[in-house]
Design an enzyme around this catalytic site. Structure first.
Site, short mmCIF file in Angstrom:
data_model
loop_
_atom_site.label_atom_id
_atom_site.label_comp_id
_atom_site.label_asym_id
_atom_site.label_seq_id
_atom_site.Cartn_x
_atom_site.Cartn_y
_atom_site.Cartn_z
N VAL A 7 0.83 -1.21 0.00
CA VAL A 7 0.00 0.00 0.00
C VAL A 7 0.86 1.25 0.00
O VAL A 7 0.64 2.19 -0.77
CB VAL A 7 -0.96 0.00 1.21
CG1 VAL A 7 -1.68 1.34 1.32
CG2 VAL A 7 -1.96 -1.13 1.10
N PHE A 148 -8.26 1.38 -1.74
CA PHE A 148 -9.10 0.39 -2.41
C PHE A 148 -8.37 -0.08 -3.67
O PHE A 148 -8.87 0.05 -4.79
CB PHE A 148 -10.46 1.00 -2.77
CG PHE A 148 -11.27 1.40 -1.56
CD1 PHE A 148 -12.08 0.48 -0.93
CD2 PHE A 148 -11.20 2.69 -1.06
CE1 PHE A 148 -12.82 0.84 0.19
CE2 PHE A 148 -11.95 3.06 0.05
CZ PHE A 148 -12.76 2.13 0.68
N CYS A 265 -6.28 -8.84 1.75
CA CYS A 265 -7.38 -8.01 2.26
C CYS A 265 -8.60 -8.80 2.73
O CYS A 265 -8.99 -8.71 3.89
CB CYS A 265 -7.81 -7.01 1.18
SG CYS A 265 -6.58 -5.75 0.81
#
Length: 437
Positions: A7, A148, A265
């Site tokens: 991320v 996302f 996730c």
């Protein structure tokens, strides 16, 4: 950007591409050395070029000195890991809290401290408490900006997002207006494509991430269970999914049956949301059941393979195509291949596996007896059965004739439905897929 993992690295490179100066703080010496040399420690299409070009432009730097990185920064993003805590599945917040303390001691002026990591409700306010305790004089606001990003298409998701969720402290003296101005400045390049910036309070933003991922996980488990029913009744799950997905209220995405969801996730976030609901006295029963269904799904797929081989794989050579939890990534976290290959090895099978990018990452997680091959047909050579676990595009191009000629046996178990059943059977292969007659 505190954290140079998936991320943090993708976000940092994309922010730099926006024209923003980004300093990434990474405390792993090995990872930091690789990043400074321009070597990307994860597989994500296009990320290497994006990192290289922005490093050359001087907008993207890597280091381990938080004080130097935070000094003068308008915003500091926390992008460290929040793995499931042993025992109960709740998110382990130790790395987030440590980062907050380090940031507190490095602040030099007004800064927005932003959580990019996936965190439980209340984390942003807890970060604010930690910073105030460490530095009562610090001038800052907190914000929540969950990511996302889909592995394999993360850059496109960042540059052309469906939405950008930003949580602000609406209880602050100015209602979070100062922090909102900073966040709007950071995401200004998305204005031209009219990407929605959705502002809300901190708790709502934190929960939106968990709710979104859990809903998609529910959708996957739902179509997997429907696929089972289709097999019993002679229905075709692909036609069914098309009939469902054309309904705008449902949508076509995440209606593809398979061996269960994995990755960084969905497994983690469904467990965490289940725990959040339990602790709040408002259990999310649908998500709790989804976790159970998915775990059972992975184990059940090994049984399906064994059944297709006549009830025993002892001494049989099984070719496995695909190891990562999805294509276009080398991520093996919670991949269905892990329990499936262990079960096959325990049953006495000789597993020959091939994955385009994931084999090095997979090796520590799979049975030591696993043989790693140079390509798909090498894996299929003299195999008694062939199993598809990941729907890499190169596997879709395999000719049924080439598969039959490479194999010794005839059994093909396609757990991703990438082949045409009629074409496979026309070559004399005993073809089984998911949810199709």
């Amino acid at each position: 950007m505190i954290g140079g993992g998936y991320v943090g690295l993708v976000s940092a490179a994309c922010f730099a591409e926006f024209g923003i100066e980004v300093a990434v703080v990474e405390n792993s010496p090995t990872r930091l050395a690789a990043l400074r040399e321009g070597r990307i420690p994860i597989y994500e299409p296009g990320l290497d070029k994006l990192v290289e070009s922005n490093m050359q432009a001087g907008r993207l730097t890597f280091g381990d000195d938080i004080a130097a990185a935070v000094k003068g920064a308008e915003a500091v993003f926390i992008a460290v890991g929040t793995p499931p805590r042993n025992g109960d599945g709740a998110a382990d917040m130790q790395y987030v809290h440590t980062a907050a303390r380090q940031i507190a001691n490095a602040l030099t002026g007004y800064t927005v401290v932003v959580t990019k990591s996936t965190v439980p409700c209340g984390t942003s306010r807890r970060i604010a408490e930690i910073i105030r305790a460490e530095r009562p004089d610090a001038e800052f606001d907190v914000a929540s900006n969950p990511e996302f990003l889909r592995e394999g298409s993360a850059i496109g998701d960042f540059m052309k997002p469906d939405r950008v969720i930003i949580g602000l402290d609406r209880k602050a003296a100015d209602g979070g207006e100062r922090a909102e101005a900073v966040m709007r400045k950071i995401y200004r390049p998305l204005y031209i494509i009219e990407a929605p910036l959705v502002f809300m309070n901190l708790e709502t933003a934190e929960l939106t991430k968990y709710a979104s991922n859990s809903f998609l996980a529910v959708k996957i488990s739902f179509i997997n269970e429907i696929a089972n029913l289709c097999e019993k009744l002679g229905a075709d799950v692909h036609d069914l999914a098309k009939g469902m997905g054309l309904d705008g209220r449902i949508g076509r995405k995440f209606l593809h049956p398979g061996p269960g969801y994995g990755g960084s996730c969905f497994p983690k976030d469904t467990l965490a949301l289940s725990r959040i609901g339990q602790e709040a006295g408002s259990p999310i029963r649908l998500v709790e059941t989804t976790v159970q269904v998915n775990d059972a799904r992975k184990i059940g797929m090994a049984g399906r393979i064994i059944a297709a081989c006549g009830g025993s794989v002892h001494g049989k050579k099984i070719a496995v195509l695909g190891l990562t939890f999805k294509p276009e990534t080398d991520d093996m976290r919670e991949a269905p291949s892990i329990p499936i290959l262990h079960r096959l090895a325990e049953a006495g099978a000789e597993v020959r596996a091939y994955d385009p990018v994931g084999m090095d990452v997979a090796k520590p997680m799979l049975p030591p007896s696993t043989v790693y091959c140079k390509d798909a047909l090498d894996a299929a050579k003299d195999a008694d059965a062939l199993v598809v676990l990941t729907e890499w595009t190169i596997f879709r191009a395999l000719a049924p004739k080439a598969i039959r000629e490479a194999m010794k046996g005839k059994v093909v178990v396609d757990l991703r439905n990438i082949f045409d059943p009629q074409a496979m059977r026309a070559e004399g292969l005993e073809y089984q897929s998911i949810g199709r007659p």
